[in-house]
Scaffold this motif. Structure first.
Motif, short mmCIF file in Angstrom:
data_model
loop_
_atom_site.label_atom_id
_atom_site.label_comp_id
_atom_site.label_asym_id
_atom_site.label_seq_id
_atom_site.Cartn_x
_atom_site.Cartn_y
_atom_site.Cartn_z
N ASN A 104 0.83 -1.15 0.07
CA ASN A 104 -0.14 0.01 -0.08
C ASN A 104 0.74 1.29 0.02
O ASN A 104 0.41 2.60 0.05
N ASP A 105 2.16 1.17 -0.35
CA ASP A 105 3.19 2.40 -0.22
C ASP A 105 4.32 1.72 -1.05
O ASP A 105 4.47 0.58 -1.25
N SER A 106 5.25 2.70 -1.45
CA SER A 106 6.51 2.40 -2.27
C SER A 106 7.61 3.36 -2.01
O SER A 106 7.31 4.69 -1.75
N ALA A 107 8.58 2.95 -2.10
CA ALA A 107 9.82 3.88 -2.19
C ALA A 107 9.43 4.94 -3.23
O ALA A 107 9.78 6.06 -3.08
N GLY A 108 9.17 4.49 -4.68
CA GLY A 108 8.62 5.66 -5.41
C GLY A 108 7.72 6.74 -4.99
O GLY A 108 8.00 7.83 -5.07
N GLU A 109 6.79 6.26 -4.17
CA GLU A 109 5.71 7.22 -3.75
C GLU A 109 6.13 8.01 -2.70
O GLU A 109 6.02 9.33 -2.32
N TYR A 110 6.98 7.25 -1.83
CA TYR A 110 7.44 8.03 -0.61
C TYR A 110 8.54 9.19 -1.34
O TYR A 110 8.36 10.23 -0.84
N ILE A 111 9.26 8.77 -2.33
CA ILE A 111 10.08 9.97 -2.78
C ILE A 111 9.36 11.14 -3.39
O ILE A 111 9.87 12.23 -3.38
N GLN A 112 8.56 10.71 -3.95
CA GLN A 112 7.39 11.70 -4.79
C GLN A 112 6.87 12.65 -3.84
O GLN A 112 6.71 13.72 -3.95
#
Ligand SMILES: NC(=O)c1ccc[n+]([C@@H]2O[C@H](COP(=O)([O-])OP(=O)(O)OC[C@H]3O[C@@H](n4cnc5c(N)ncnc54)[C@H](OP(=O)(O)O)[C@@H]3O)[C@@H](O)[C@H]2O)c1
Length: 205
Positions: A104-112
């Motif tokens: 339900n989350d990812s490194a990509g989304e966290y960085i965005q």
């Protein structure tokens, strides 16, 4: 193009080498530039200098250090730029590889979220450093990308195609969840069968 790499490990070096060979100017940003003194393929500079230099920035620290690396480099230097996120939120727990965030989350989304005014594109994360700019080693493999900006993905696609990748665009940055999980398939298979290099190919009917 001028490309700044944030982080100075195996991935940074592999990408720097390939990008220089395909005509880009590259600077590698390290928190300790003395570690790269004997590595002369690309100039090693501070994190901030690399962020200043790059028209495109590649984020290549360990995922646990990504926020700190961005802060050290100065987040304002990321604004309006294409940011290529190669990170995988991988850790070892009880002797086994696992993802520290996922589903339900990812490194990509966290960085965005850390860089709301930048154009984050997930790329390169599904293959090992040795394959990133040399897909011919496995032959005919695909490189998957995800990101919210079509323009940024076009820019990254051009770079990937120059290395010989067929590019598969999964859509928005939230699809990083599946690209980061895909890495675990490669790791599990590689460990069970003692395979050092693997990559994925999507077949469509
Ligand atoms: N290796 C692969 O084949 C591969 C493939 C796909 C994706 N990835 C992902 O790519 C990223 C880099 O992997 P790697 O293999 O290159 O790792 P690595 O060789 O261990 O290098 C990591 C780099 O990140 C830097 N770093 C860590 N924390 C930092 C911080 N707070 N501020 C600034 N720099 C920091 C380290 O600096 P110091 O040297 O100063 O500690 C080092 O230069 C990881 O997220 C990994 O999951 C790796």
């Amino acid at each position: 193009m001028k490309i700044g790499i944030i982080g100075a490990g195996n991935v940074a070096k592999a990408l720097a080498k390939g990008l220089i060979q395909t005509g880009h100017e590259v600077q590698i940003g390290a928190r300790d530039t003395s570690k790269l003194m004997s590595w002369t393929i690309a100039p090693s500079v501070t994190l901030k200098e690399a962020a200043q230099f790059g028209q495109i920035l590649i984020l290549a620290p360990n995922f646990a250090g990504v926020e700190d690396a961005i802060q050290s480099a100065d987040p304002t230097l990321f604004v309006d730029k294409v940011i290529i996120d190669v990170t995988n939120p991988i850790a070892i727990e009880n002797g086994k590889f696992t993802l520290t965030i996922g589903t339900n989350d990812s490194a990509g989304e966290y960085i965005q979220r850390l860089l709301p005014n930048s154009h984050v594109v997930k790329a390169f994360n599904t293959v090992g450093a040795a394959l990133m700019t040399q897909p011919e080693i496995v032959g005919g493999a695909d490189m998957f990308i995800a990101g919210n900006s079509e323009i940024a993905k076009n820019t990254v696609t051009t770079i990937l195609q120059s290395f010989g990748w067929r590019v598969r665009d999964l859509g928005g940055i939230e699809n990083s969840r599946w690209l980061e999980a895909l890495v675990m398939v490669g790791i599990a298979y590689g460990m069970k069968h003692q395979v050092q290099h693997n990559a994925f190919q999507l077949k469509t009917a």
